[in-house]
Scaffold this motif. Sequence first.
Motif, short mmCIF file in Angstrom:
data_model
loop_
_atom_site.label_atom_id
_atom_site.label_comp_id
_atom_site.label_asym_id
_atom_site.label_seq_id
_atom_site.Cartn_x
_atom_site.Cartn_y
_atom_site.Cartn_z
N PHE A 72 0.83 -1.21 0.00
CA PHE A 72 0.00 0.00 0.00
C PHE A 72 0.86 1.26 0.00
CE2 PHE A 72 -2.12 3.46 2.32
CZ PHE A 72 -3.24 3.62 1.54
N TYR A 73 0.39 2.28 -0.73
CA TYR A 73 1.04 3.60 -0.76
C TYR A 73 0.01 4.69 -0.47
CZ TYR A 73 4.93 1.55 -3.51
OH TYR A 73 5.98 0.79 -3.97
N VAL A 74 0.37 5.67 0.33
CA VAL A 74 -0.40 6.91 0.39
C VAL A 74 0.04 7.74 -0.81
CG1 VAL A 74 -0.94 9.00 1.69
CG2 VAL A 74 -0.49 6.86 2.91
N LEU A 75 -0.89 8.00 -1.72
CA LEU A 75 -0.52 8.67 -2.96
C LEU A 75 -1.74 9.39 -3.52
CD1 LEU A 75 2.03 8.85 -4.83
CD2 LEU A 75 1.00 7.03 -6.18
N ALA A 76 -1.55 10.60 -3.99
CA ALA A 76 -2.64 11.38 -4.59
C ALA A 76 -2.65 11.18 -6.10
CB ALA A 76 -2.47 12.86 -4.27
N LEU A 77 -3.82 11.00 -6.67
CA LEU A 77 -3.94 10.82 -8.12
C LEU A 77 -3.44 12.04 -8.88
CD1 LEU A 77 -7.53 9.28 -8.33
CD2 LEU A 77 -5.35 8.06 -8.49
N GLU A 78 -3.51 13.21 -8.26
CA GLU A 78 -3.07 14.43 -8.93
C GLU A 78 -1.56 14.51 -9.05
OE1 GLU A 78 -6.56 15.69 -6.19
OE2 GLU A 78 -5.13 14.03 -6.38
N ASP A 79 -0.84 13.67 -8.31
CA ASP A 79 0.63 13.66 -8.33
C ASP A 79 1.11 12.80 -9.49
OD1 ASP A 79 3.35 13.56 -7.84
OD2 ASP A 79 3.14 13.18 -5.69
N TYR A 80 1.14 13.40 -10.68
CA TYR A 80 1.41 12.65 -11.91
C TYR A 80 2.82 12.03 -11.90
CZ TYR A 80 1.67 11.66 -16.94
OH TYR A 80 1.80 11.05 -18.16
N GLN A 81 3.79 12.76 -11.41
CA GLN A 81 5.16 12.25 -11.40
C GLN A 81 5.28 11.00 -10.52
OE1 GLN A 81 8.09 15.18 -10.31
NE2 GLN A 81 9.81 13.77 -10.49
N ALA A 82 4.68 11.05 -9.34
CA ALA A 82 4.73 9.88 -8.44
C ALA A 82 3.96 8.71 -9.04
CB ALA A 82 4.17 10.25 -7.07
N LEU A 83 2.86 9.00 -9.69
CA LEU A 83 2.06 7.95 -10.32
C LEU A 83 2.83 7.29 -11.46
CD1 LEU A 83 -0.83 6.96 -9.69
CD2 LEU A 83 -1.65 8.45 -11.53
N GLN A 84 3.48 8.09 -12.29
CA GLN A 84 4.32 7.55 -13.37
C GLN A 84 5.42 6.66 -12.82
OE1 GLN A 84 5.55 11.18 -15.55
NE2 GLN A 84 4.84 10.11 -17.38
N GLN A 85 6.06 7.10 -11.76
CA GLN A 85 7.14 6.32 -11.16
C GLN A 85 6.63 4.97 -10.66
OE1 GLN A 85 9.06 8.30 -7.87
NE2 GLN A 85 10.35 6.54 -7.36
N LEU A 86 5.45 4.96 -10.06
CA LEU A 86 4.87 3.72 -9.56
C LEU A 86 4.56 2.77 -10.71
CD1 LEU A 86 3.78 2.29 -6.99
CD2 LEU A 86 1.54 3.25 -7.55
N PHE A 87 3.97 3.28 -11.78
CA PHE A 87 3.67 2.45 -12.95
C PHE A 87 4.96 1.89 -13.55
CE2 PHE A 87 -0.58 4.02 -12.77
CZ PHE A 87 -1.36 3.26 -13.63
N SER A 88 5.98 2.71 -13.62
CA SER A 88 7.25 2.28 -14.20
C SER A 88 7.90 1.17 -13.38
CB SER A 88 8.20 3.48 -14.29
OG SER A 88 9.45 3.09 -14.81
N GLU A 89 7.85 1.30 -12.06
CA GLU A 89 8.49 0.31 -11.19
C GLU A 89 7.72 -1.00 -11.14
OE1 GLU A 89 8.78 2.21 -7.42
OE2 GLU A 89 10.41 3.55 -8.01
N LYS A 90 6.41 -0.92 -11.14
CA LYS A 90 5.59 -2.11 -10.88
C LYS A 90 5.19 -2.88 -12.14
CE LYS A 90 5.18 -1.60 -6.35
NZ LYS A 90 5.52 -2.62 -5.36
N GLN A 91 5.10 -2.19 -13.28
CA GLN A 91 4.71 -2.85 -14.53
C GLN A 91 3.41 -3.65 -14.36
OE1 GLN A 91 6.38 -2.46 -17.67
NE2 GLN A 91 7.21 -0.78 -16.42
N PHE A 92 2.34 -2.95 -14.08
CA PHE A 92 1.05 -3.58 -13.82
C PHE A 92 0.47 -4.22 -15.09
CE2 PHE A 92 1.20 0.14 -10.88
CZ PHE A 92 1.31 -0.58 -9.70
N ASP A 93 -0.33 -5.26 -14.87
CA ASP A 93 -1.10 -5.85 -15.97
C ASP A 93 -2.45 -5.16 -16.10
OD1 ASP A 93 0.77 -8.01 -16.54
OD2 ASP A 93 0.12 -8.89 -14.64
N ILE A 94 -3.11 -4.96 -14.96
CA ILE A 94 -4.47 -4.42 -14.93
C ILE A 94 -4.53 -3.28 -13.91
CG2 ILE A 94 -6.85 -4.94 -14.21
CD1 ILE A 94 -6.49 -7.72 -15.33
N VAL A 95 -5.35 -2.27 -14.21
CA VAL A 95 -5.61 -1.19 -13.27
C VAL A 95 -7.10 -1.16 -12.97
CG1 VAL A 95 -5.60 1.31 -12.90
CG2 VAL A 95 -3.66 0.21 -14.02
N ILE A 96 -7.44 -1.16 -11.68
CA ILE A 96 -8.83 -1.02 -11.25
C ILE A 96 -8.93 0.29 -10.49
CG2 ILE A 96 -10.71 -2.03 -9.91
CD1 ILE A 96 -9.46 -4.76 -10.45
#
Length: 350
Positions: A72-96
């Motif tokens: 789990f992460y405390v993270l705001a959707l408006e924080d685009y840079q942090a969101l990009q970093q998370l996607f890059s590190e985790k390489q998700f298959d699906i987003v809900i």
Amino acid sequence: MNILITGTAGFIGFHVANAFIQAGNTVTGIDNLNDYYSVALKHGRLQAAGIDTASLLYNTAIQSSTHPGYTFYVLALEDYQALQQLFSEKQFDIVIHLAAQAGVRYSVTHPHAYIHSNMLGFLNILECCKQFNIKHLVYASSSSVYGMNTEETFSTGDPVDHPISLYAATKRSNELMAHVYSNMYRLPVTGLRFFTVYGPWGRPDMALSLFTKAILEDKPIDVYNNGNMLRDFTYIDDIVEGIVRVAQHPPTGDADLFAKAPDPSFSSAPFKIYNIGNNQPVKLMDFIEIIEQTVGKKAIKNFMPLQPGDVYKTYADVTPIIEELGYKPDTPVEYGVREFVQWFREFYKM
């Protein structure tokens, strides 16, 4: 699967994360933990999922102590840079995507919160899904998009051009934005219009929580539109099962079918919208009576006019999800209320 679920400290997100974790998936949850309602309740949900809330720091991973596959992460959707970093590190298959600024009435007094979270936040999710080639984005819409619709049942094929709250307008905008990204970038997206979700761990601003608490405390309850309302109350387990099934069936689009019978709920792009509702509307006064019977006390009723942004009736046509995914929500409201009241009394020690 490797899954990102937004809003996992929220009511629906908490239950959905648990379902995917129990099925053996790797789940990353994010939530901004805003104070729209009790943060203590949000912490309670996280703690029930094994997250140490005393260790929470912004954009810092917390591993569940009970579910090895959950972070789990405390993270705001408006924080685009942090969101990009998370996607890059985790390489998700699906987003809900279940995170949003909730509440119809709150949108009357706090409109900017809905634009920041529901519009900008969703745009950032779409951009990350496009950039990192997500296989399927499933996102929460709402029955509120039907607005001034006066049909007997609400069908995903109906026009939804007349919302009556800013919350509803943001949810309809999300559907339109999703179609743009699906069409331009071939991103498979499915929107789910939820109908009055209730159950254990439910939000304190929802009618079931407000009514139960007031009845237990011998305080009056506000009954809007003088009780002349109908709601398609949908139990949380039915919502979760619907999301799980939908996630496993990304849309592919059908150019031939769409050309012959244009419908706002599907497209030649890999885009789909479903209703998830119990398909059995309950009169508000009958719902209150079920709560009274379950609690064992009568409510003191304060009858009020219809509030701005409220609709008289919600009634889901769930034919498409039955025909295409073989699934129909069907939990009786008596069972759902009983499960909620039992949880409520234990959690709040009432």
